[in-house]
Design a protein around this motif. Sequence first.
Motif, mmCIF file in Angstrom:
data_model
loop_
_atom_site.group_PDB
_atom_site.id
_atom_site.type_symbol
_atom_site.label_atom_id
_atom_site.label_comp_id
_atom_site.label_asym_id
_atom_site.label_seq_id
_atom_site.Cartn_x
_atom_site.Cartn_y
_atom_site.Cartn_z
ATOM 1 N N ASP A 349 0.878 -1.178 0.000
ATOM 2 C CA ASP A 349 0.000 0.000 0.000
ATOM 3 C C ASP A 349 0.909 1.219 0.000
ATOM 4 N N ALA A 350 1.039 1.871 -1.157
ATOM 5 C CA ALA A 350 1.949 3.009 -1.321
ATOM 6 C C ALA A 350 1.143 4.266 -1.601
ATOM 7 N N THR A 375 4.694 0.994 -8.876
ATOM 8 C CA THR A 375 4.524 0.246 -7.632
ATOM 9 C C THR A 375 3.186 -0.482 -7.658
ATOM 10 N N PRO A 376 3.148 -1.708 -8.184
ATOM 11 C CA PRO A 376 1.883 -2.443 -8.215
ATOM 12 C C PRO A 376 1.448 -2.844 -6.810
ATOM 13 N N ARG A 404 1.471 -9.065 -12.054
ATOM 14 C CA ARG A 404 1.588 -7.718 -11.476
ATOM 15 C C ARG A 404 0.258 -7.008 -11.658
ATOM 16 N N SER A 405 -0.223 -6.364 -10.606
ATOM 17 C CA SER A 405 -1.464 -5.593 -10.730
ATOM 18 C C SER A 405 -1.173 -4.246 -11.391
ATOM 19 N N LYS A 406 -2.153 -3.398 -11.474
ATOM 20 C CA LYS A 406 -2.062 -2.139 -12.219
ATOM 21 C C LYS A 406 -0.873 -1.294 -11.778
ATOM 22 N N GLU A 411 3.518 9.855 -11.615
ATOM 23 C CA GLU A 411 2.749 10.198 -10.415
ATOM 24 C C GLU A 411 1.304 10.584 -10.765
ATOM 25 N N ILE A 412 1.107 11.056 -11.994
ATOM 26 C CA ILE A 412 -0.233 11.433 -12.440
ATOM 27 C C ILE A 412 -0.792 10.307 -13.307
#
Length: 505
Positions: A349-350, A375-376, A404-406, A411-412
Motif C-alpha cells: 500500500d503506497a 509500484t503495483p 503484477r497488478s495495475k 505520479e499522475i
Amino acid sequence: PVLDDVFDTRGALNDPIQEIEAYGLSMNITANLTDTLTLKSISAWRKDDTTTPIDFDALPAVDLDVPGIYRNKQISQEFQLQYDGGPLNALLGFYYLDASADTLFDVRIFTTFAGLTAFTQADVDTETYAIFADLTYDFTDQLSLSLGGRYTWDERSASILRQNFLGGGSPTFGGAGIPFGGPSTDFQGSAKFKKFTPRASLSYKPTPDHNIYASFSQGFKGGGFDPRGVGVNAPTANASGIPSDAEVASFLSFRPEKVDSYEVGYKGSLMDGALNVALAAFYTDYTDVQIPGSVACTVAGLPSFCGVINNAGKATLKGVELEAFARLGEDLAASGDQLTLSGALGYIDAQYDQYITNIGGVPTDVAQFRQVQNTPEWTASGTFAYSTPIGGGDLYFGTTLSYRSKVNQFEIANPFIDQKGFALWDANLVYTAPDDRWSIGLHGKNLTNKRYKTSGYTFVAADPTTGVIIPGANGLPVGTLGPEGTLTAFYGNPRQVFISAGVKF
C-alpha cells in the motif's frame, strides 16, 4: 497517428546511432590477520559511454527529436575490518566514491519553429565518504541483537549550460545551428550533504529451524542538481525579474531523500526441511521524496523541454511479503528425481501523504491526486520445476507464472500509458552434461504473447491539480510540446523462443 504495430516506430532520428560501451575492473583482497580478525579491500573502476537517438514523437518529422550523449565514470574503494569472536561478530568499514556524469543532448523542435534547438551540456560530479560499523551479539543460542550505523558525507558539483540554436541542431551533434540569444542556463555550483543512519535488529530462534526478527533502519539519498533544468525559469523575488544566482541554484537543486524502515518477520524450515517459508511485514516512511520529471516549458518566448526534480514531501509504503519453497514427491528422491514448487506473494500500500507543487504561484498539496509510480499493489509468482538424471547428466524442466497488478508510469494517472494488471508465462527445458561440462537449453518467454506497457512519454495538457488529461475537439489529448503533443508508450518483449548453449573448460 497510432502505430499499427506496438513494436514498430516511424521515428527517423538515427544520428547518432544507438551505441553503448561499458568497461569495469574490480579487485577484492582478503587478509586473515588472526584467527578472529580479517581485513578486506574492495576496489572498483567503471566507465561507460552512450550515444542514443531519442525520437520522442516516433515520426519522420523533427517534432521532438533528442540526440544524446552520456558519459559516466567512477572509482570506489572500500575497506572492511571484520571480527568473529564467538558470541560477538563485528565489522568496521570505510567507503569512498568519486564519480562524474556528463550529459549532452539536443532538443530539436523544427516543426514548431524552423531549426529550433535547445542544447544542454551538464557535468555533475559526486564525491562521497562514509564510515560504518555493525555488530551482532548472541546473548544465547536463541537471542541475538544487531546494531549498526553509517555516517555519510556527500558533495555534488554541477556545471550546467543550456543554449538555444536556430537553423538546425547544435554543432556538438553535427548541426548547422547558430546560437540564438544568451544561455538560458549558465550555472556553476556545489552542495554538501551529511547524514548519520542507524540500524537495529533483534532476532529470536525458538529452535534452530525457526527465526523471528524485528528491525529498524534509516536510509539516506543525497541531494543534487538537475542536469536538464532551465535557470531562467527559476522563480524570482527581485525587482528586475531576472533570477539571481542563488535563486537559480535553489531552482536547479533538490534536497536529500530520507527514509525510516520498520520490518518484522519469520523465517522457518518445516516438515523436516521439505518446506521453507519467509514472511515479512514492513512499514516505510519517506521524507522529501525525489521525483524526476520532464515537462514542456517556454524559454525566451520559444517552446522547449525542461527537466524537473521535485521533493514531493512525504510518502508511506506498507505491506506484506511471503516466499515459500517446497520439495514434493519424497518417493522420487531415491531415483534422483526432484519435484519442487516455489512461490512469492507481495502486497504493498503506497501513497503520498504530502505532495507540494506550485500551481499559479501558490504552493498546493496535491497528494490525493498523485500515485507512487511503478509500484503495483499486488505481485505474485509461482514456479513448478522437475529434474531427473539422464545419461550421467541432469534434465531440468521449469515453468513460471508471474503477475503484477495495475501500474502507474508516472505520479499522475494516464489511461493511455498506465498498465492494467497482467500475467506472464515462461518455461525452460535444460540438459546439463556430467560434471557440468556443457549444457543446452530450450527457453520460452511470454508464451501467451501478452502485450504490456513498461514505460512511456507524455507531453499533453492536464489539470495541474488533479492531473486529468484535457481532451481537444477531436477527443484526443491537447499537446503541450510540438504542434500535436507527444504521447508514446513502450511495450515489453513479445513471445520469445530461443536456444542456449554453454561449455565450461
